[in-house]
Design a protein around this motif. Structure first.
Motif, PDB file in Angstrom:
ATOM      1  N   ASP B  69       0.846  -1.196   0.000  1.00 39.58           N
ATOM      2  CA  ASP B  69       0.000   0.000   0.000  1.00 39.58           C
ATOM      3  C   ASP B  69       0.886   1.251   0.000  1.00 39.58           C
ATOM      4  OD1 ASP B  69      -1.865   1.931   0.272  1.00 39.58           O
ATOM      5  OD2 ASP B  69      -2.895   1.047   1.995  1.00 39.58           O
ATOM      6  N   ILE B  70       0.821   2.019  -1.098  1.00 42.09           N
ATOM      7  CA  ILE B  70       1.599   3.262  -1.169  1.00 42.09           C
ATOM      8  C   ILE B  70       0.667   4.465  -1.250  1.00 42.09           C
ATOM      9  CG2 ILE B  70       3.580   2.128  -2.268  1.00 42.09           C
ATOM     10  CD1 ILE B  70       2.636   3.657  -4.882  1.00 42.09           C
ATOM     11  N   THR B  71      -0.592   4.286  -0.870  1.00 38.72           N
ATOM     12  CA  THR B  71      -1.563   5.370  -0.965  1.00 38.72           C
ATOM     13  C   THR B  71      -1.078   6.588  -0.185  1.00 38.72           C
ATOM     14  OG1 THR B  71      -3.220   3.633  -0.897  1.00 38.72           O
ATOM     15  CG2 THR B  71      -4.016   5.900  -0.778  1.00 38.72           C
ATOM     16  N   ALA B  72      -0.980   7.711  -0.891  1.00 41.14           N
ATOM     17  CA  ALA B  72      -0.637   8.983  -0.266  1.00 41.14           C
ATOM     18  C   ALA B  72       0.709   8.958   0.476  1.00 41.14           C
ATOM     19  CB  ALA B  72      -1.738   9.447   0.684  1.00 41.14           C
ATOM     20  N   ALA B  73       1.622   8.085   0.045  1.00 39.31           N
ATOM     21  CA  ALA B  73       2.983   8.160   0.601  1.00 39.31           C
ATOM     22  C   ALA B  73       3.588   9.484   0.130  1.00 39.31           C
ATOM     23  CB  ALA B  73       3.825   6.980   0.106  1.00 39.31           C
ATOM     24  N   PRO B  74       4.446  10.120   0.953  1.00 36.91           N
ATOM     25  CA  PRO B  74       5.052  11.393   0.536  1.00 36.91           C
ATOM     26  C   PRO B  74       5.797  11.229  -0.788  1.00 36.91           C
ATOM     27  CG  PRO B  74       5.574  10.933   2.836  1.00 36.91           C
ATOM     28  CD  PRO B  74       4.895   9.713   2.289  1.00 36.91           C
ATOM     29  N   ALA B  75       5.718  12.264  -1.641  1.00 35.09           N
ATOM     30  CA  ALA B  75       6.280  12.161  -2.989  1.00 35.09           C
ATOM     31  C   ALA B  75       7.748  11.743  -2.983  1.00 35.09           C
ATOM     32  CB  ALA B  75       6.113  13.493  -3.718  1.00 35.09           C
ATOM     33  N   HIS B  76       8.528  12.259  -2.015  1.00 36.60           N
ATOM     34  CA  HIS B  76       9.965  11.974  -2.074  1.00 36.60           C
ATOM     35  C   HIS B  76      10.291  10.528  -1.681  1.00 36.60           C
ATOM     36  CE1 HIS B  76       9.912  12.946   2.293  1.00 36.60           C
ATOM     37  NE2 HIS B  76      10.944  12.134   2.334  1.00 36.60           N
ATOM     38  N   THR B  77       9.312   9.787  -1.157  1.00 43.98           N
ATOM     39  CA  THR B  77       9.579   8.392  -0.805  1.00 43.98           C
ATOM     40  C   THR B  77       9.209   7.440  -1.945  1.00 43.98           C
ATOM     41  OG1 THR B  77       7.378   8.075   0.130  1.00 43.98           O
ATOM     42  CG2 THR B  77       9.075   8.853   1.631  1.00 43.98           C
ATOM     43  N   MET B  78       8.580   7.976  -3.000  1.00 42.60           N
ATOM     44  CA  MET B  78       8.071   7.121  -4.072  1.00 42.60           C
ATOM     45  C   MET B  78       9.174   6.362  -4.806  1.00 42.60           C
ATOM     46  SD  MET B  78       4.851   6.886  -4.248  1.00 42.60           S
ATOM     47  CE  MET B  78       3.338   7.655  -3.671  1.00 42.60           C
ATOM     48  N   VAL B  79      10.318   7.033  -5.077  1.00 45.32           N
ATOM     49  CA  VAL B  79      11.372   6.313  -5.810  1.00 45.32           C
ATOM     50  C   VAL B  79      11.864   5.121  -4.989  1.00 45.32           C
ATOM     51  CG1 VAL B  79      12.228   8.047  -7.410  1.00 45.32           C
ATOM     52  CG2 VAL B  79      13.074   8.055  -5.081  1.00 45.32           C
ATOM     53  N   ARG B  80      11.931   5.294  -3.683  1.00 45.00           N
ATOM     54  CA  ARG B  80      12.366   4.191  -2.827  1.00 45.00           C
ATOM     55  C   ARG B  80      11.344   3.050  -2.847  1.00 45.00           C
ATOM     56  NH1 ARG B  80      16.507   4.394   0.808  1.00 45.00           N
ATOM     57  NH2 ARG B  80      16.722   6.631   0.690  1.00 45.00           N
ATOM     58  N   LEU B  81      10.072   3.417  -2.970  1.00 42.76           N
ATOM     59  CA  LEU B  81       9.021   2.400  -3.014  1.00 42.76           C
ATOM     60  C   LEU B  81       8.940   1.723  -4.379  1.00 42.76           C
ATOM     61  CD1 LEU B  81       6.319   4.443  -1.072  1.00 42.76           C
ATOM     62  CD2 LEU B  81       7.459   2.371  -0.260  1.00 42.76           C
ATOM     63  N   GLY B  82       9.622   2.300  -5.381  1.00 41.08           N
ATOM     64  CA  GLY B  82       9.676   1.648  -6.684  1.00 41.08           C
ATOM     65  C   GLY B  82       8.885   2.340  -7.774  1.00 41.08           C
ATOM     66  N   LEU B  83       8.400   3.560  -7.487  1.00 42.55           N
ATOM     67  CA  LEU B  83       7.634   4.277  -8.492  1.00 42.55           C
ATOM     68  C   LEU B  83       8.407   5.526  -8.913  1.00 42.55           C
ATOM     69  CD1 LEU B  83       3.849   5.007  -8.415  1.00 42.55           C
ATOM     70  CD2 LEU B  83       5.437   6.823  -8.973  1.00 42.55           C
ATOM     71  N   ALA B  84       8.743   5.616 -10.200  1.00 46.71           N
ATOM     72  CA  ALA B  84       9.455   6.788 -10.700  1.00 46.71           C
ATOM     73  C   ALA B  84       8.536   7.574 -11.611  1.00 46.71           C
ATOM     74  CB  ALA B  84      10.711   6.367 -11.452  1.00 46.71           C
ATOM     75  N   PHE B  85       8.435   8.875 -11.362  1.00 45.42           N
ATOM     76  CA  PHE B  85       7.478   9.715 -12.086  1.00 45.42           C
ATOM     77  C   PHE B  85       8.223  10.717 -12.962  1.00 45.42           C
ATOM     78  CE2 PHE B  85       4.631  13.569 -11.975  1.00 45.42           C
ATOM     79  CZ  PHE B  85       3.661  13.056 -12.809  1.00 45.42           C
ATOM     80  N   VAL B  86       7.723  10.896 -14.189  1.00 45.54           N
ATOM     81  CA  VAL B  86       8.287  11.894 -15.094  1.00 45.54           C
ATOM     82  C   VAL B  86       7.203  12.941 -15.360  1.00 45.54           C
ATOM     83  CG1 VAL B  86       9.293  12.338 -17.360  1.00 45.54           C
ATOM     84  CG2 VAL B  86       9.767  10.183 -16.194  1.00 45.54           C
ATOM     85  N   PRO B  87       7.339  14.142 -14.812  1.00 45.78           N
ATOM     86  CA  PRO B  87       6.321  15.169 -15.033  1.00 45.78           C
ATOM     87  C   PRO B  87       6.285  15.601 -16.498  1.00 45.78           C
ATOM     88  CG  PRO B  87       7.849  15.824 -13.284  1.00 45.78           C
ATOM     89  CD  PRO B  87       8.429  14.623 -13.969  1.00 45.78           C
ATOM     90  N   PRO B 157      13.193   1.475 -11.217  1.00 42.18           N
ATOM     91  CA  PRO B 157      11.813   1.486 -10.713  1.00 42.18           C
ATOM     92  C   PRO B 157      11.048   0.237 -11.129  1.00 42.18           C
ATOM     93  CG  PRO B 157      11.999   2.893 -12.634  1.00 42.18           C
ATOM     94  CD  PRO B 157      13.397   2.431 -12.314  1.00 42.18           C
ATOM     95  N   LYS B 158      10.081  -0.141 -10.294  1.00 39.11           N
ATOM     96  CA  LYS B 158       9.181  -1.221 -10.676  1.00 39.11           C
ATOM     97  C   LYS B 158       8.186  -0.707 -11.691  1.00 39.11           C
ATOM     98  CE  LYS B 158       9.343  -3.217  -6.078  1.00 39.11           C
ATOM     99  NZ  LYS B 158       8.832  -2.871  -4.745  1.00 39.11           N
ATOM    100  N   LEU B 159       7.865   0.566 -11.569  1.00 39.99           N
ATOM    101  CA  LEU B 159       6.882   1.184 -12.450  1.00 39.99           C
ATOM    102  C   LEU B 159       7.356   2.585 -12.844  1.00 39.99           C
ATOM    103  CD1 LEU B 159       3.937   1.067 -13.666  1.00 39.99           C
ATOM    104  CD2 LEU B 159       3.233   2.298 -11.617  1.00 39.99           C
ATOM    105  N   LEU B 160       7.337   2.829 -14.168  1.00 41.40           N
ATOM    106  CA  LEU B 160       7.683   4.152 -14.685  1.00 41.40           C
ATOM    107  C   LEU B 160       6.368   4.849 -15.037  1.00 41.40           C
ATOM    108  CD1 LEU B 160       9.893   6.136 -15.771  1.00 41.40           C
ATOM    109  CD2 LEU B 160       9.721   4.933 -17.950  1.00 41.40           C
TER     110      LEU B 160
END
Lengths: 302, 255
Positions: B69-87, B157-160
């Motif tokens: 569950d990564i619901t509403a995890a702080p944005a800066h922790t997302m890469v550690r959780l495996g989600l990388a975001f490209v704005p 990342p697990k998910l890009l």
């Protein structure tokens, strides 16, 4: 005209420059002008003085190091003072600035820093009175070094210390992950978060760095001039002028800006009289804002 | 059916409390898939993936990444959780060099691993290798997009997740970006993207969801969805939707 003003200017400029590093970091990373920065200087200096006195009371009189006017107690006290100033800045951020920052209006934070500045200064006057005091009352003999320039051992040591600190900060900013994170945060806070930078941590490092350097600058003033509750406040305009002259966000710019203003001030004192000293930074500040608002090393936002 | 990487259930999100932009959207992304989220302007596509990435407050629903569950995890922790975001825009640090842009993103990697990982990115994007010392702000639009993607990929990342990677690019660069995404998927990375350019996105994607008024209204295999008349109508927005069909009255939510 004697070239003595160059040495005097470099010394004043070192103090301004070290202070301006904190101003420029706070401005570019936290996005506000911290008017309390000068008072970090004064608090750091008084903290250092208090530790020196405490060491003196515990160990008795300690002989100064060879040609210098101070001994190891001042060096130890300086490190303690830097830590104390850093804690003061972190505390002030926690109880005041961070809460106001969260509301998102820069001007409110600026005004709060102005209020904090007055409160900090008054507290110093209340605790230590406004009478000037000194680290040492010993008089140093200035050595002639040619071209009509005289310099004391203390002055040489402090110029070297400044050079060392500036080099250290520059390497920290350009060669380390925390430095790169600070650059990233100053360029795009939202993206910094996305790439995994813990913004709160970087903000803490920014305060620690700026406050510790302010303490060093204050202690330098204390060694070379005198210690007063207003010592930091009086440095505010030159520090801001230096940060803007160098280009907001640029560490080398802040230091170079400080040296230019220091030398210009010293030159003005010699050429047109001491009463014009304060006007110099103001004139330079206005000129930069008119001619090149981004400063010497500033970069336009793209 | 292969394993689920991202599972978003009934997501409601928005910047202001009581004014949700995303109103109960659900999607699933399976391993090594490219999933596209389409939708008319103002459908809340961008807010939807920003909410997944922790950038828009979530008021209801869950986001599971690899079952966690990564619901509403702080944005800066997302890469550690495996989600990388490209704005979509401002996705590089313009005043830093190309190399420093990559280095600054290596925070979660082992210190020793970072240089090798940067070289791997250069091998994947030779254009960037040639400009490693240049300020990122001097790159062309397509190269900036490459740098932004490389920066996201560098942390394994697990998910890009990409927000309109082709926005503002010339047609030549658009096809380049989608070829790049296809290549990245081949390397085993799972991709979720939002796109305006439906045709190009559906040509590259495996499956697609159509988001209308903050809800997922259609789901299907990408190649088939393009020919689905209902989707064409929805997506092209030629006729206003009837309220019954979406379960919402016309309010015209903001993107």
């Amino acid at each position: 005209m004697s070239l003595q003003f160059v040495v005097d200017g470099l010394l004043t400029g070192s103090m301004i420059g070290l202070g301006a590093i904190g101003v420029t970091l706070t401005y570019s990373i936290l996005r506000f002008s911290n008017f309390a920065h000068g008072d970090f200087m004064a608090w750091g200096t008084y903290a250092t003085l208090a530790v020196v006195s405490a060491i003196g009371a515990t160990f008795g009189k300690v002989a100064p190091i060879a040609p210098l006017s101070f001994g190891w107690p001042l060096l130890v006290a300086l490190v303690v003072g830097m830590a104390f100033t850093a804690l003061l800045a972190l505390l002030l951020d926690k109880v005041l600035f961070s809460r106001l920052r969260a509301q998102g209006q820069a001007i409110i934070v600026v005004m709060a820093s102005f209020g904090a500045s007055m409160a900090l200064r008054s507290l110093l006057e209340f605790s230590f009175t406004s009478r000037p005091t000194y680290f040492s009352r010993a008089i140093q003999i200035a050595m002639p070094v040619g071209f009509g320039i005289r310099i004391t051992p203390d002055q040489i040591a402090l110029l070297l210390l400044t050079a060392l600190l500036v080099l250290g900060v520059h390497l920290l900013m350009t060669r380390t992950q925390i430095g790169r994170s600070m650059q990233a945060l100053s360029q795009n806070a939202a993206l910094a978060r996305i790439v995994g930078i813990d913004v709160a941590g970087v903000v803490r490092v920014t305060w620690i760095l700026g406050a510790a350097l302010a303490c060093v600058a204050g202690v330098m003033i204390g060694i070379l001039v005198q210690i007063r509750p207003f010592m930091g406040f009086d440095m505010l305009l030159p520090m801001f002028a230096a940060a803007i002259l160098g280009g907001i966000g640029s560490i080398p710019g802040a230091v170079l800006g400080g040296l230019i203003i220091g030398i210009a001030e010293a030159g003005a004192v010699q050429l047109i009289g001491a009463e014009w000293r304060a006007a110099v930074s103001f004139i330079i500040l206005m000129a930069v804002l008119f001619v090149r608002p981004i400063g010497l090393f500033g970069v336009r936002e793209r | 059916m292969s394993e689920t990487v991202l599972d978003v259930r009934d997501l409601e999100a928005g910047y202001e409390p009581g004014v949700p932009i995303v109103r109960g959207a659900s999607i699933t992304v399976r391993k090594s898939e490219i999933v596209v989220v389409l939708g008319p302007n103002g459908a809340g596509k961008s807010s939807f993936i920003k909410a997944i990435a922790g950038l828009v407050p979530i008021t209801r629903g869950t986001v599971l990444l690899d079952g966690k569950d990564i619901t509403a995890a702080p944005a800066h922790t997302m890469v550690r959780l495996g989600l990388a975001f490209v704005p979509q825009t401002e996705n590089i640090f313009p005043l830093m060099s190309v190399e420093d842009n990559l280095r600054v993103a290596c925070g979660i990697l082992e210190r020793r691993e970072a240089p090798a990982r940067i070289e791997e990115m250069y091998a994947m994007f030779p254009d960037l290798a040639r400009q490693r010392r240049a300020a990122a702000g001097n790159l062309s639009g397509g190269q900036r997009q490459m740098l932004a993607v490389a920066r996201a990929l560098i942390v394994h990342p697990k998910l890009l997740v990409l927000d309109e990677p082709s926005a503002g690019l010339s047609p030549k660069f658009v096809s380049m970006v989608f070829e790049m995404l296809a290549g990245i998927r081949k390397a085993g990375v799972t991709i979720l993207l939002v796109e305006q350019n439906a045709k190009a996105a559906l040509a590259t994607g495996d499956r697609a969801y159509v988001l209308v008024e903050g809800k997922d209204s259609h789901e299907g295999v990408a190649s088939e969805l393009w020919n689905d008349p209902v989707v064409a109508e929805l997506y092209l927005g030629q006729r206003p939707l009837s309220a019954e069909k979406t379960g919402h009255a016309e309010k015209g939510g903001a993107a």
